[in-house]
Design a protein around this motif. Sequence first.
Motif, PDB file in Angstrom:
ATOM      1  N   GLU A   1      45.646  -9.871  32.782  1.00 20.18           N
ATOM      2  CA  GLU A   1      44.524 -10.501  33.487  1.00 20.18           C
ATOM      3  C   GLU A   1      43.251 -10.321  32.658  1.00 20.18           C
TER       4      GLU A   1
ATOM      5  N   ASN B   1      31.780 -21.558  30.815  1.00 19.69           N
ATOM      6  CA  ASN B   1      32.539 -21.355  32.051  1.00 19.69           C
ATOM      7  C   ASN B   1      33.354 -20.070  31.921  1.00 19.69           C
TER       8      ASN B   1
ATOM      9  N   PRO C   1      38.741 -15.694  35.640  1.00 20.40           N
ATOM     10  CA  PRO C   1      39.895 -14.823  35.404  1.00 20.40           C
ATOM     11  C   PRO C   1      41.162 -15.668  35.253  1.00 20.40           C
ATOM     12  N   ILE C   2      41.930 -15.364  34.241  1.00 21.32           N
ATOM     13  CA  ILE C   2      43.173 -16.105  33.966  1.00 21.32           C
ATOM     14  C   ILE C   2      44.221 -15.091  33.498  1.00 21.32           C
ATOM     15  N   GLY C   3      45.474 -15.343  33.864  1.00 25.78           N
ATOM     16  CA  GLY C   3      46.561 -14.487  33.403  1.00 25.78           C
ATOM     17  C   GLY C   3      47.141 -15.035  32.099  1.00 25.78           C
TER      18      GLY C   3
ATOM     19  N   LYS D   1      49.402 -20.397  32.620  1.00 25.33           N
ATOM     20  CA  LYS D   1      49.660 -21.504  33.550  1.00 25.33           C
ATOM     21  C   LYS D   1      48.323 -21.841  34.180  1.00 25.33           C
TER      22      LYS D   1
ATOM     23  N   PHE E   1      46.109 -24.049  36.746  1.00 25.96           N
ATOM     24  CA  PHE E   1      45.972 -24.988  37.862  1.00 25.96           C
ATOM     25  C   PHE E   1      44.699 -25.799  37.622  1.00 25.96           C
TER      26      PHE E   1
ATOM     27  N   HIS F   1      37.809 -25.900  36.361  1.00 20.70           N
ATOM     28  CA  HIS F   1      36.858 -26.231  35.293  1.00 20.70           C
ATOM     29  C   HIS F   1      37.410 -25.768  33.942  1.00 20.70           C
ATOM     30  N   THR F   2      38.074 -24.609  33.960  1.00 24.61           N
ATOM     31  CA  THR F   2      38.654 -24.098  32.700  1.00 24.61           C
ATOM     32  C   THR F   2      39.585 -25.155  32.112  1.00 24.61           C
TER      33      THR F   2
ATOM     34  N   THR G   1      35.316 -14.874  39.411  1.00 23.30           N
ATOM     35  CA  THR G   1      36.271 -15.583  40.275  1.00 23.30           C
ATOM     36  C   THR G   1      35.569 -16.656  41.106  1.00 23.30           C
TER      37      THR G   1
END
Length: 183
Positions: free
Chosen positions: A14, A25, A28-30, A44, A46, A49-50, A75
Amino acid sequence: MRLRDFGLRNGINEVIVITKGEKLNTAPIGIIVENENSVFAKSKLFPSHTRSNLEKGSFFVANVVNDAILFALATFEDLGEEHFESLDPPILRGSLAFCEFEPKLEGSITYLKLLRGKVLRNEVRAVNRGFNAVIEALIFATRLKLNPKFAEKIKECYEIIERCGGEREKLAMEIIKEKTGIL
Ligand SMILES: Cc1cc2nc3c(=O)[nH]c(=O)nc-3n(C[C@H](O)[C@H](O)[C@H](O)COP(=O)(O)O)c2cc1C
């Protein structure tokens, strides 16, 4: 150069990912790692904005961060320039390491190739269940619309944060309460 040099280990890491659209921008992303001794990873994504920034050709810079407040703020909103210690490359204040990846989008998966990275701080901290509970609560918060039952899970996280967290974890919990309305 390999992923583990920058703290990215096998499993899901994370991190806070910085991309650029009209402005920077943060989210948090895994980052999913199958071989920590390589330069290849994936995530992955969804719709967000990222993701739309990447579709328009943005860079993908991951910051390895151990600050509960930064995770909570990123977040729910984009971190402003006051939260950065460098804008080029984009590095958040107190970041432990940064990694720039070349992103390649294929459907919902973004394939990542490590281009460069740097360890910025060597901080030792024992596992803190309060910090982990902040991360869990944030994940549930971002999925609350999919399943309203996650409100109960968030409340369970609050109990752990109260018991095990330090000041920053408790402040992060206040941010979660304010942003989700779950008290
Ligand atoms: C710890 C954590 C990990 C997350 N990992 C992902 C992820 O791997 N992919 C994703 O699409 N969203 C992930 N999210 C949700 C995004 O961070 C969230 O939707 C965020 O609001 C997107 O911001 P943006 O629209 O500014 O890009 C994660 C959230 C948290 C708290």
